[in-house]
Design a protein around this motif. Structure first.
Motif, PDB file in Angstrom:
ATOM      1  N   ALA A   1      33.052  51.273   0.807  1.00 31.31           N
ATOM      2  CA  ALA A   1      31.669  51.057   0.383  1.00 31.31           C
ATOM      3  C   ALA A   1      31.560  50.875  -1.123  1.00 31.31           C
ATOM      4  CB  ALA A   1      30.795  52.228   0.832  1.00 31.31           C
ATOM      5  N   ALA A   2      32.451  51.547  -1.866  1.00 36.03           N
ATOM      6  CA  ALA A   2      32.430  51.447  -3.329  1.00 36.03           C
ATOM      7  C   ALA A   2      33.237  50.273  -3.839  1.00 36.03           C
ATOM      8  CB  ALA A   2      32.968  52.747  -3.933  1.00 36.03           C
ATOM      9  N   GLY A   3      33.966  49.591  -2.948  1.00 37.56           N
ATOM     10  CA  GLY A   3      34.850  48.518  -3.388  1.00 37.56           C
ATOM     11  C   GLY A   3      35.975  49.046  -4.237  1.00 37.56           C
ATOM     12  N   ALA A   4      36.453  50.248  -3.909  1.00 37.78           N
ATOM     13  CA  ALA A   4      37.462  50.932  -4.715  1.00 37.78           C
ATOM     14  C   ALA A   4      38.723  51.169  -3.907  1.00 37.78           C
ATOM     15  CB  ALA A   4      36.923  52.266  -5.222  1.00 37.78           C
ATOM     16  N   SER A   5      39.847  51.231  -4.607  1.00 41.34           N
ATOM     17  CA  SER A   5      41.108  51.568  -3.966  1.00 41.34           C
ATOM     18  C   SER A   5      41.113  53.047  -3.596  1.00 41.34           C
ATOM     19  CB  SER A   5      42.274  51.268  -4.913  1.00 41.34           C
ATOM     20  OG  SER A   5      43.479  51.821  -4.414  1.00 41.34           O
ATOM     21  N   ARG A   6      41.778  53.369  -2.498  1.00 41.78           N
ATOM     22  CA  ARG A   6      41.864  54.772  -2.088  1.00 41.78           C
ATOM     23  C   ARG A   6      42.914  55.538  -2.892  1.00 41.78           C
ATOM     24  NH1 ARG A   6      41.828  57.256   4.028  1.00 41.78           N
ATOM     25  NH2 ARG A   6      42.406  59.377   3.456  1.00 41.78           N
ATOM     26  N   GLU A   7      43.877  54.843  -3.434  1.00 40.41           N
ATOM     27  CA  GLU A   7      44.991  55.498  -4.114  1.00 40.41           C
ATOM     28  C   GLU A   7      44.561  56.444  -5.235  1.00 40.41           C
ATOM     29  OE1 GLU A   7      49.194  54.339  -6.368  1.00 40.41           O
ATOM     30  OE2 GLU A   7      47.898  52.782  -5.523  1.00 40.41           O
ATOM     31  N   PRO A   8      43.546  56.113  -6.062  1.00 41.58           N
ATOM     32  CA  PRO A   8      43.171  57.033  -7.140  1.00 41.58           C
ATOM     33  C   PRO A   8      42.406  58.278  -6.699  1.00 41.58           C
ATOM     34  CG  PRO A   8      42.577  54.748  -7.664  1.00 41.58           C
ATOM     35  CD  PRO A   8      42.881  54.804  -6.206  1.00 41.58           C
ATOM     36  N   VAL A   9      42.072  58.416  -5.407  1.00 37.56           N
ATOM     37  CA  VAL A   9      41.366  59.627  -4.959  1.00 37.56           C
ATOM     38  C   VAL A   9      42.282  60.826  -5.172  1.00 37.56           C
ATOM     39  CG1 VAL A   9      40.350  60.849  -3.004  1.00 37.56           C
ATOM     40  CG2 VAL A   9      39.942  58.393  -3.288  1.00 37.56           C
ATOM     41  N   ALA A  10      41.848  61.748  -6.024  1.00 37.67           N
ATOM     42  CA  ALA A  10      42.708  62.857  -6.433  1.00 37.67           C
ATOM     43  C   ALA A  10      42.255  64.211  -5.904  1.00 37.67           C
ATOM     44  CB  ALA A  10      42.786  62.921  -7.961  1.00 37.67           C
ATOM     45  N   HIS A  11      41.021  64.295  -5.413  1.00 39.16           N
ATOM     46  CA  HIS A  11      40.530  65.591  -4.929  1.00 39.16           C
ATOM     47  C   HIS A  11      39.406  65.359  -3.932  1.00 39.16           C
ATOM     48  CE1 HIS A  11      40.093  70.016  -5.466  1.00 39.16           C
ATOM     49  NE2 HIS A  11      38.856  69.771  -5.041  1.00 39.16           N
ATOM     50  N   VAL A  12      39.426  66.136  -2.853  1.00 42.13           N
ATOM     51  CA  VAL A  12      38.354  66.122  -1.864  1.00 42.13           C
ATOM     52  C   VAL A  12      37.795  67.540  -1.770  1.00 42.13           C
ATOM     53  CG1 VAL A  12      37.734  65.760   0.553  1.00 42.13           C
ATOM     54  CG2 VAL A  12      39.372  64.223  -0.555  1.00 42.13           C
ATOM     55  N   GLN A  13      36.508  67.696  -2.055  1.00 43.95           N
ATOM     56  CA  GLN A  13      35.860  69.005  -2.029  1.00 43.95           C
ATOM     57  C   GLN A  13      34.915  69.075  -0.838  1.00 43.95           C
ATOM     58  OE1 GLN A  13      36.205  71.784  -4.249  1.00 43.95           O
ATOM     59  NE2 GLN A  13      35.093  72.737  -2.553  1.00 43.95           N
ATOM     60  N   LEU A  14      35.113  70.081   0.018  1.00 42.17           N
ATOM     61  CA  LEU A  14      34.311  70.244   1.223  1.00 42.17           C
ATOM     62  C   LEU A  14      33.371  71.422   1.081  1.00 42.17           C
ATOM     63  CD1 LEU A  14      37.224  69.702   3.734  1.00 42.17           C
ATOM     64  CD2 LEU A  14      35.319  68.142   3.412  1.00 42.17           C
ATOM     65  N   ALA A  15      32.108  71.211   1.441  1.00 41.33           N
ATOM     66  CA  ALA A  15      31.114  72.276   1.496  1.00 41.33           C
ATOM     67  C   ALA A  15      30.894  72.632   2.962  1.00 41.33           C
ATOM     68  CB  ALA A  15      29.800  71.815   0.864  1.00 41.33           C
TER      69      ALA A  15
ATOM     70  N   VAL B   1      43.057  73.458   7.107  1.00 38.41           N
ATOM     71  CA  VAL B   1      42.996  73.102   5.687  1.00 38.41           C
ATOM     72  C   VAL B   1      44.286  72.424   5.237  1.00 38.41           C
ATOM     73  CG1 VAL B   1      42.729  74.006   3.347  1.00 38.41           C
ATOM     74  CG2 VAL B   1      41.342  74.935   5.216  1.00 38.41           C
ATOM     75  N   ASP B   2      45.421  72.958   5.672  1.00 37.80           N
ATOM     76  CA  ASP B   2      46.697  72.343   5.314  1.00 37.80           C
ATOM     77  C   ASP B   2      46.865  70.982   5.994  1.00 37.80           C
ATOM     78  OD1 ASP B   2      47.411  74.477   3.682  1.00 37.80           O
ATOM     79  OD2 ASP B   2      48.271  75.592   5.352  1.00 37.80           O
ATOM     80  N   GLU B   3      46.357  70.850   7.214  1.00 39.72           N
ATOM     81  CA  GLU B   3      46.411  69.555   7.893  1.00 39.72           C
ATOM     82  C   GLU B   3      45.598  68.507   7.137  1.00 39.72           C
ATOM     83  OE1 GLU B   3      45.300  69.819  12.024  1.00 39.72           O
ATOM     84  OE2 GLU B   3      46.315  71.743  12.224  1.00 39.72           O
ATOM     85  N   LEU B   4      44.449  68.926   6.622  1.00 36.48           N
ATOM     86  CA  LEU B   4      43.626  68.007   5.843  1.00 36.48           C
ATOM     87  C   LEU B   4      44.370  67.519   4.603  1.00 36.48           C
ATOM     88  CD1 LEU B   4      40.165  69.817   6.039  1.00 36.48           C
ATOM     89  CD2 LEU B   4      40.619  67.476   6.791  1.00 36.48           C
ATOM     90  N   GLY B   5      45.008  68.442   3.878  1.00 34.22           N
ATOM     91  CA  GLY B   5      45.755  68.060   2.689  1.00 34.22           C
ATOM     92  C   GLY B   5      46.883  67.104   3.009  1.00 34.22           C
ATOM     93  N   ALA B   6      47.579  67.372   4.114  1.00 37.29           N
ATOM     94  CA  ALA B   6      48.700  66.518   4.497  1.00 37.29           C
ATOM     95  C   ALA B   6      48.223  65.120   4.888  1.00 37.29           C
ATOM     96  CB  ALA B   6      49.466  67.152   5.649  1.00 37.29           C
ATOM     97  N   ARG B   7      47.128  65.031   5.632  1.00 33.70           N
ATOM     98  CA  ARG B   7      46.625  63.720   6.059  1.00 33.70           C
ATOM     99  C   ARG B   7      46.064  62.924   4.881  1.00 33.70           C
ATOM    100  NH1 ARG B   7      43.899  61.290  10.528  1.00 33.70           N
ATOM    101  NH2 ARG B   7      45.171  62.613  11.872  1.00 33.70           N
ATOM    102  N   LEU B   8      45.306  63.603   4.029  1.00 29.31           N
ATOM    103  CA  LEU B   8      44.658  62.903   2.924  1.00 29.31           C
ATOM    104  C   LEU B   8      45.620  62.574   1.794  1.00 29.31           C
ATOM    105  CD1 LEU B   8      41.378  65.010   2.750  1.00 29.31           C
ATOM    106  CD2 LEU B   8      41.651  62.750   3.758  1.00 29.31           C
ATOM    107  N   GLY B   9      46.683  63.359   1.673  1.00 29.46           N
ATOM    108  CA  GLY B   9      47.634  63.153   0.591  1.00 29.46           C
ATOM    109  C   GLY B   9      47.054  63.477  -0.766  1.00 29.46           C
ATOM    110  N   THR B  10      46.132  64.421  -0.801  1.00 27.80           N
ATOM    111  CA  THR B  10      45.476  64.788  -2.052  1.00 27.80           C
ATOM    112  C   THR B  10      45.087  66.252  -1.998  1.00 27.80           C
ATOM    113  OG1 THR B  10      43.690  64.162  -3.556  1.00 27.80           O
ATOM    114  CG2 THR B  10      43.156  64.215  -1.231  1.00 27.80           C
ATOM    115  N   ALA B  11      44.673  66.795  -3.132  1.00 24.72           N
ATOM    116  CA  ALA B  11      44.209  68.174  -3.165  1.00 24.72           C
ATOM    117  C   ALA B  11      42.898  68.291  -2.393  1.00 24.72           C
ATOM    118  CB  ALA B  11      44.015  68.634  -4.606  1.00 24.72           C
TER     119      ALA B  11
END
Length: 383
Positions: free
Chosen positions: A135-149, A175-185
């Motif tokens: 949606a942002a027209g952005a590459s996924r590679e620079p995603v460095a952190h995903v914060q969940l509420a 939580v560890d599965e999420l990190g492994a799938r996303l490849g990010t913190a």
């Protein structure tokens, strides 16, 4: 101030100092960076050159209106790293999400209907990150952190989310599965804690040395506690004072601080008095808003007076959908009721955050985490 030098470590520290000021101030010239860091002209120039080559800093124009040559203006490269915030709910939409760039600008926002009885949380989060980037027209590679509420308590010891009603989100290993799938913190925090971050940065708690946020939401209750001190990170460690007006959230040994709904009141608990079902039933009984607010405030005070007696906060902010619905009249009613019931005088305010406070706070936390990770990496140069 960082002293200039020729070693790799000093060069890295100088780069981190320059980048830190650009993150804080937005746009700066080399002269302004010299004034802020105390570094020499050649050292600042070298730091800017290295940061530009690394893709972390870009030139954004030239300063005009002053005698002499127009100085080039620098800023962080917004596309150098991205942060993702997500709010997980037990009602539609099950996921709301936003993508932020390194400057903190929101680049995309999505509301995603998910049936978590049929969809695994890991797949849902992964697909939502991909949809945000598209949606942002952005590459996924620079995603460095995903914060969940999440409306629950994340225990850092067993790395499990407890007291969460959304199917699949209390699964051990999630939580560890999420990190492994996303490849990010991946960061996990209670939604009311993150709403408190938004309240401090954008709402009624701006500038407060300490406060508590009483959350009266459509799906439940919560309390965020910010008493202006920060833990060093290990259980049992001594606290230290935070910077005035900044504060730090108290999460408890197992991430469960602030579960105010479980406070015993009479034959039940606080949730029975001011939870969503209780408030809806109460509203059906009264013909006028004034009568309703008087009764509701009296109920709120039964739990809030205990909080004030134990924590002695200088400010209580009332947030959530209920606060948004009733606004300042609710704050006034609670203030009046507290004056008769609470042992200590405390200012009462209604949230002034516009929009989805947990998601907004998650965005702040995610952007901060990305920036801190970048700065930490710069301070630890490769051999």
């Amino acid at each position: 101030m960082v002293l200039g030098g020729s070693s790799k470590l000093l060069k890295a520290l100088n780069e981190a100092a320059a980048l830190g000021h650009l993150l804080d101030h937005g746009e700066l010239t080399r002269a302004e960076l010299r004034a802020l860091t105390g570094l020499s002209k050649p050292t600042v120039s070298e730091a800017i050159r290295r940061l530009t080559e690394a893709g972390l800093v870009v030139g954004v124009g030239h300063e005009t209106g002053r005698p002499g040559p127009n100085a080039e203006v620098y800023a962080v490269n917004p596309d150098a790293a991205y942060a993702v915030a997500m709010s997980v709910r037990d009602h539609a939409p099950a996921l709301t999400a936003a993508l932020y760039d390194l400057r903190g600008a929101q680049r995309a926002h999505l509301e995603v209907p998910v049936d978590f009885t049929r969809t695994d949380p890991v797949s849902a989060v992964d697909e939502t990150v991909a949809a945000l980037c598209e949606a942002a027209g952005a590459s996924r590679e620079p995603v460095a952190h995903v914060q969940l509420a999440v409306a629950g308590a994340f225990d850092p010891r067993d790395r499990v989310i407890h007291h969460v009603d959304v199917p699949g989100w209390s699964r051990p290993g999630l939580v560890d599965e999420l990190g492994a799938r996303l490849g990010t913190a991946v960061g996990i925090d209670n939604d009311v804690n993150l709403a408190a971050l938004a309240e401090r940065a954008h709402g009624a708690a701006q500038g407060a040395d300490a406060f508590v946020l009483l959350w009266l939401g459509d799906s439940g209750l919560g309390l965020a506690i910010d008493l202006g001190f920060a833990w060093s990170g290990s259980i049992g460690a001594e606290p230290h004072r935070a910077r005035p007006g900044v504060g730090a959230l108290l999460r408890g040994a197992r991430g469960g601080a602030g579960e105010i709904g479980y406070i015993p009141v009479g034959d039940g608990d606080f949730h029975d008095l001011v939870g969503p079902d209780a408030v809806r039933a109460l509203a059906a009984r009264y013909d006028t808003r004034e009568e309703l607010l008087k009764e509701l405030a009296g109920r709120i005070v039964l739990g809030l007076a205990a909080v004030v007696a134990v924590l002695d906060p200088p400010l209580v902010v009332i947030g959530g959908e209920l606060a948004r619905a009733y606004g300042e009249p609710l704050g006034d009613a609670v203030t009046k009721a507290m004056s008769h019931a609470a042992p200590l005088e405390t200012a009462i305010a209604v949230s002034t955050v516009d929009g989805d406070a947990p998601l907004l706070g998650a965005g702040d936390a995610a952007v901060t985490a990305v920036r801190e990770t970048l700065l930490a990496a710069l301070r630890q140069p490769t051999p």
